[in-house]
Design a protein around this motif. Structure first.
Motif, PDB file in Angstrom:
ATOM      1  N   ASP A  41       1.741   8.142  -7.655  1.00 26.77           N
ATOM      2  CA  ASP A  41       2.041   9.402  -6.974  1.00 26.77           C
ATOM      3  C   ASP A  41       2.345   9.197  -5.498  1.00 26.77           C
ATOM      4  OD1 ASP A  41       1.452  10.480  -9.403  1.00 26.77           O
ATOM      5  OD2 ASP A  41      -0.559  11.188  -8.855  1.00 26.77           O
ATOM      6  N   SER A  42       1.731   8.203  -4.880  1.00 24.41           N
ATOM      7  CA  SER A  42       1.830   8.044  -3.432  1.00 24.41           C
ATOM      8  C   SER A  42       1.773   6.559  -3.065  1.00 24.41           C
ATOM      9  CB  SER A  42       0.666   8.817  -2.778  1.00 24.41           C
ATOM     10  OG  SER A  42       0.662   8.647  -1.392  1.00 24.41           O
ATOM     11  N   PRO A  43       2.797   5.794  -3.495  1.00 24.72           N
ATOM     12  CA  PRO A  43       2.697   4.337  -3.359  1.00 24.72           C
ATOM     13  C   PRO A  43       2.563   3.845  -1.923  1.00 24.72           C
ATOM     14  CG  PRO A  43       4.940   4.999  -3.968  1.00 24.72           C
ATOM     15  CD  PRO A  43       4.074   6.218  -4.101  1.00 24.72           C
ATOM     16  N   PHE A  44       3.122   4.564  -0.955  1.00 23.87           N
ATOM     17  CA  PHE A  44       3.120   4.081   0.422  1.00 23.87           C
ATOM     18  C   PHE A  44       1.984   4.666   1.257  1.00 23.87           C
ATOM     19  CE2 PHE A  44       7.725   3.621  -0.659  1.00 23.87           C
ATOM     20  CZ  PHE A  44       7.768   2.232  -0.575  1.00 23.87           C
ATOM     21  N   ASP A  45       1.177   5.558   0.628  1.00 23.05           N
ATOM     22  CA  ASP A  45       0.179   6.253   1.440  1.00 23.05           C
ATOM     23  C   ASP A  45      -1.179   6.234   0.730  1.00 23.05           C
ATOM     24  OD1 ASP A  45      -0.997   7.815   3.356  1.00 23.05           O
ATOM     25  OD2 ASP A  45      -0.096   9.697   2.670  1.00 23.05           O
ATOM     26  N   GLU A  46      -1.491   7.272  -0.030  1.00 25.17           N
ATOM     27  CA  GLU A  46      -2.803   7.347  -0.691  1.00 25.17           C
ATOM     28  C   GLU A  46      -3.008   6.254  -1.727  1.00 25.17           C
ATOM     29  OE1 GLU A  46      -4.322  11.378  -1.869  1.00 25.17           O
ATOM     30  OE2 GLU A  46      -2.294  11.911  -1.199  1.00 25.17           O
ATOM     31  N   GLY A  47      -1.904   5.677  -2.199  1.00 26.75           N
ATOM     32  CA  GLY A  47      -1.999   4.629  -3.220  1.00 26.75           C
ATOM     33  C   GLY A  47      -2.084   3.224  -2.645  1.00 26.75           C
ATOM     34  N   TRP A  48      -2.477   3.098  -1.355  1.00 23.42           N
ATOM     35  CA  TRP A  48      -2.661   1.743  -0.785  1.00 23.42           C
ATOM     36  C   TRP A  48      -3.713   0.994  -1.595  1.00 23.42           C
ATOM     37  CZ3 TRP A  48      -7.368   0.085   1.383  1.00 23.42           C
ATOM     38  CH2 TRP A  48      -8.328   1.095   1.623  1.00 23.42           C
ATOM     39  N   ILE A  49      -3.660  -0.325  -1.585  1.00 23.20           N
ATOM     40  CA  ILE A  49      -4.529  -1.093  -2.482  1.00 23.20           C
ATOM     41  C   ILE A  49      -5.668  -1.787  -1.728  1.00 23.20           C
ATOM     42  CG2 ILE A  49      -4.599  -3.046  -4.102  1.00 23.20           C
ATOM     43  CD1 ILE A  49      -1.751  -2.153  -4.986  1.00 23.20           C
ATOM     44  N   LEU A  50      -5.352  -2.585  -0.740  1.00 20.48           N
ATOM     45  CA  LEU A  50      -6.443  -3.180   0.044  1.00 20.48           C
ATOM     46  C   LEU A  50      -6.012  -3.475   1.479  1.00 20.48           C
ATOM     47  CD1 LEU A  50      -5.445  -6.314  -0.226  1.00 20.48           C
ATOM     48  CD2 LEU A  50      -6.993  -6.366  -2.168  1.00 20.48           C
ATOM     49  N   ARG A  51      -7.029  -3.771   2.320  1.00 23.78           N
ATOM     50  CA  ARG A  51      -6.779  -4.115   3.717  1.00 23.78           C
ATOM     51  C   ARG A  51      -7.248  -5.542   3.952  1.00 23.78           C
ATOM     52  NH1 ARG A  51      -8.244   1.613   4.925  1.00 23.78           N
ATOM     53  NH2 ARG A  51      -6.187   2.567   5.269  1.00 23.78           N
TER      54      ARG A  51
END
Lengths: 129, 347
Positions: free
Chosen positions: A92-102
């Protein structure tokens, strides 16, 4: 959609957003669309070290499982815990809420060798069916 | 699009999970023209079909259909099929796309002894599966209330639609109520558009697989093949051993007497992780079988699958492990099917 200009990209369809020496990592809109409905992510714990272009985890859609490759080298400082219950955020939000890790980069200048948005879009247009 | 048994098939339209839910909640249409189809005509059509089927197709009255299996002499499954009786001298058989050529050769080889002819319908007709709770209502406007009302479960009939012969059966491969339609190829695009105009949604091959897996319906090539007999995959109910002779009967009588050396079971996990076809099934660290079909269940929001295990590990509730790329997923043997559609409330 055109890829966001402020991110760096890999040919494995991951993106990195830099903030100081910490890079937030996710997969691109192209990648989420190709994978289809994402139902599970298998991610390393915080404190783990990841290396450029080494496998760091798995992402599983209804269709298939795919490997995730680290776009940078460093230590995992945060993972997106929301994905445990809502993996569909990646769709739904690959570049924002769908971030995976830092990741705290060992060498922040490492991101310079990644593709910029225009190069990545060109890669999608020419190299990918 | 993806190549499947020589056909170009759509994997998904809107997305597998969304399409899956559409079929569970409303109505979806699948282009299943790849499924093999042939008719058997003649006074000995039923005698011939009885000879090549494990189920006693002579029990079919005109307008009835039944699931069955075709076996080799040694009891190995050649294909799982659906047989419909159109009238006493005309039967329709629907087979898997991947087996259409093989079964075509098989039935032609055995039909010579009978006063019956095979009439291939694979490329001259198209087949559309209409599945989901509102499917019957969606099709009423096209073929009329009386025709739809006449189609009780597993029944079939032919009608005329805009000058074309339309076959319909109350069958499917999703665990939902619905119809499967067959029409001449030329008329198929018009029928497809008419269904879409009635509010039916196009569904791809991806959701077809997740839907059939929830319903624990077997997939040829995954859950059974020529090295598998019908008894060990739970298809004993379509093997009629107590009447006429058929190909494979002797082997299946022996197999029944000997008992199964393995059984196909349903597996469900509450762990995070997804079993897929080919994963090993373990018990106390020992490999005891393989997953034949596996994936993610959109309805149960967990991973489900089917696989072979020794009979003493086949009891419902039994705990096993599935090796998913080196990680052990805890699974339990589950009741079949995983999903059963809710009973309709009477209006």
């Amino acid at each position: 959609m055109a890829s966001p200009q402020d991110l760096k990209y890999t040919k494995e369809h991951e993106w990195v957003r830099m903030d100081g020496d910490v890079g937030t990592i996710g997969i691109t809109d192209y990648a989420q669309d190709a994978l289809g409905d994402i139902v599970l992510l298998d991610l390393p714990a915080t404190g783990t070290n990841v290396s450029y272009m080494d496998k760091f985890g798995e992402i599983e859609s209804v269709k298939a499982v795919s490997e995730l490759f680290a776009p940078v080298t460093g230590e995992v400082v945060d993972i997106n815990s929301a994905l445990e219950d809502s993996p569909e955020l990646v769709n739904d939000s690959p570049f924002d809420e769908g971030w995976i890790l830092r990741v705290r980069l060992s060498d922040p200048s490492e991101v310079e060798k990644l593709l910029d948005a225009n190069q990545y879009d060109e890669y999608l247009a020419t190299e990918v069916e | 699009m993806v190549a499947f048994a020589g056909w170009e098939m759509p994997i998904q339209y809107a997305g597998i999970v969304e399409e899956h839910r559409t079929v569970r909640e409303r109505s979806g249409a699948f282009d299943v023209s790849h499924m093999g189809r042939f008719e058997v005509h003649g006074p000995e059509a039923v005698a011939f079909l009885r000879y090549v089927n494990t189920w006693d197709v002579a029990r079919l009255a005109p307008g009835e259909g039944h699931y069955s299996v075709m076996c080799r002499e040694d009891g190995g499954i050649l294909d799982d099929v659906y047989v419909f009786c159109l009238d006493e001298t005309r039967y329709l058989v629907v087979v898997n796309a991947s087996n259409a050529e093989k079964i075509g050769r098989w039935v032609r080889k055995h039909v010579d002894r009978f006063d019956a002819q095979i009439v291939d319908r694979h490329l001259s007709t198209a087949m559309i599966a209409l599945q989901g709770p509102s499917s019957l209502d969606r099709v009423r406007a096209l073929v009329g209330d009386a025709f739809v009302g006449s189609l009780k479960p597993r029944r079939c009939a032919e009608t005329e639609w805009r000058g074309h012969t339309l076959f319909a059966s109350r069958t499917g491969y999703t665990g939902e109520d619905g119809l499967e339609l067959i029409v001449e190829g030329d008329a198929a695009p018009e029928l497809w558009r008419a269904l879409i105009d009635q509010g039916v949604t196009a569904i791809g091959l991806g959701a077809r697989d997740t839907l059939r897996l929830e319903a624990a319906l077997l997939l040829y090539g995954n859950d059974m093949d020529e090295e598998t007999n019908p008894l060990e995959v739970g298809l004993g109910w379509v093997v009629s051993l107590d009447d006429a002779d058929f190909i494979g009967k002797e082997a299946l009588v022996s197999a029944e007497r000997a008992g199964n050396s393995r059984e196909l079971v349903c597996l469900k996990t509450e762990d995070r992780g997804i079993m897929r076809a080919g994963c090993s099934i373990l018990h106390s660290g020992e490999q005891v079988g393989k997953v034949t079909s596996g994936g993610y269940s959109p309805t149960l929001s967990t991973s489900i699958g089917m696989g072979f295990v020794p009979p003493d590990l086949a009891a419902i509730g039994g705990e096993l492990q599935v090796d998913v790329r080196g990680k052990q997923l805890r699974v339990r043997v589950a009741q079949r099917p995983f999903y059963k559609r809710p009973k309709k409330t009477r209006k």
